[in-house]
Design a protein around this motif. Structure first.
Motif, short mmCIF file in Angstrom:
data_model
loop_
_atom_site.label_atom_id
_atom_site.label_comp_id
_atom_site.label_asym_id
_atom_site.label_seq_id
_atom_site.Cartn_x
_atom_site.Cartn_y
_atom_site.Cartn_z
N THR A 1 -6.16 -14.10 9.15
CA THR A 1 -5.96 -12.81 9.85
C THR A 1 -5.39 -11.66 8.75
OG1 THR A 1 -4.60 -11.82 11.78
CG2 THR A 1 -3.78 -13.72 10.50
N LEU A 2 -5.11 -10.34 9.16
CA LEU A 2 -4.47 -9.40 8.41
C LEU A 2 -3.69 -8.79 9.34
CD1 LEU A 2 -7.59 -7.98 6.43
CD2 LEU A 2 -5.85 -9.45 5.45
N SER A 3 -2.53 -8.27 8.94
CA SER A 3 -1.77 -7.44 9.77
C SER A 3 -1.14 -6.45 8.93
CB SER A 3 -0.50 -8.49 10.19
OG SER A 3 0.30 -8.00 11.09
N PHE A 4 -1.02 -5.25 9.46
CA PHE A 4 -0.37 -3.96 8.57
C PHE A 4 0.91 -3.93 9.31
CE2 PHE A 4 0.39 0.41 7.95
CZ PHE A 4 0.24 0.73 6.59
N LYS A 5 1.84 -3.89 8.25
CA LYS A 5 3.31 -3.50 8.70
C LYS A 5 3.97 -2.22 8.01
CE LYS A 5 3.58 -7.70 9.73
NZ LYS A 5 3.11 -8.45 11.03
N LYS A 6 3.91 -1.10 8.90
CA LYS A 6 4.15 0.23 8.56
C LYS A 6 5.56 0.26 8.09
CE LYS A 6 3.42 4.71 10.15
NZ LYS A 6 3.09 5.36 11.47
N THR B 1 0.88 -1.19 0.07
CA THR B 1 -0.03 -0.10 0.06
C THR B 1 0.77 1.30 0.12
OG1 THR B 1 -0.17 0.16 2.43
CG2 THR B 1 -1.85 -1.38 1.51
N MET B 2 0.23 2.52 0.02
CA MET B 2 1.23 3.54 -0.12
C MET B 2 1.72 3.77 1.32
SD MET B 2 -1.26 6.10 -2.33
CE MET B 2 -0.23 7.50 -2.07
#
Length: 147
Positions: free
Chosen positions: A138-143, A113-114
């Protein structure tokens, strides 16, 4: 008259024996079914715990390699070569064991993603190679790291 009383007594005794044997057979079936359900419940409970632990590892990992490092204890985890993900093995008590009865398959599907990476994971827990006992998505966001 005495003979008729004796016959009635034997008939009643025979009837009681038949009733007791029937009760024993029914109760044996009930207890056998209870044992089977208890075993299935223990497996499901252990599978839920293993899937939950794997989901926490996905959340803590920042790459597929770090996921492998987090799940690998006693050389119980390996990388899936034909698909993105990691497989780990555990014994019936949930302890890491390369020859364990539980197999935990964790997929790692990143999507850029952006502002970072969204990692989609499907965690499947199998017992003795059978159909999945438990499945968790499951979903996990990695900044992304900012300089």
């Amino acid at each position: 008259m005495k003979r008729q009383n004796l016959t009635s007594f034997y008939l009643e005794a025979l009837l009681l024996v038949v009733i007791f044997v029937s009760m024993i057979l029914v109760l044996t079936g009930v207890f056998g079914a209870a044992r089977t359900q208890s075993t299935q419940a223990k497996r499901l409970s252990q599978a839920v715990t293993l899937a939950s632990n794997a989901a926490e590892a996905v959340s803590a990992a920042d790459s597929e390699e770090s996921l492998l490092r987090l799940l690998n204890e006693n050389d119980n985890a390996l990388r899936i070569t034909d698909d993105a993900g990691v497989t780990a093995f555990y014994d019936v008590d949930g302890s890491p064991d390369p020859r364990g009865a539980f197999r935990v398959d964790v997929s790692w599907l990143p999507e850029g993603t952006m502002t970072g990476t969204l990692v989609s994971s499907v965690i499947q827990v199998r017992f003795d190679g059978d159909e999945p006992v438990y499945r968790l998505e499951t979903l996990s966001f990695k900044k992304e790291a900012t300089p």
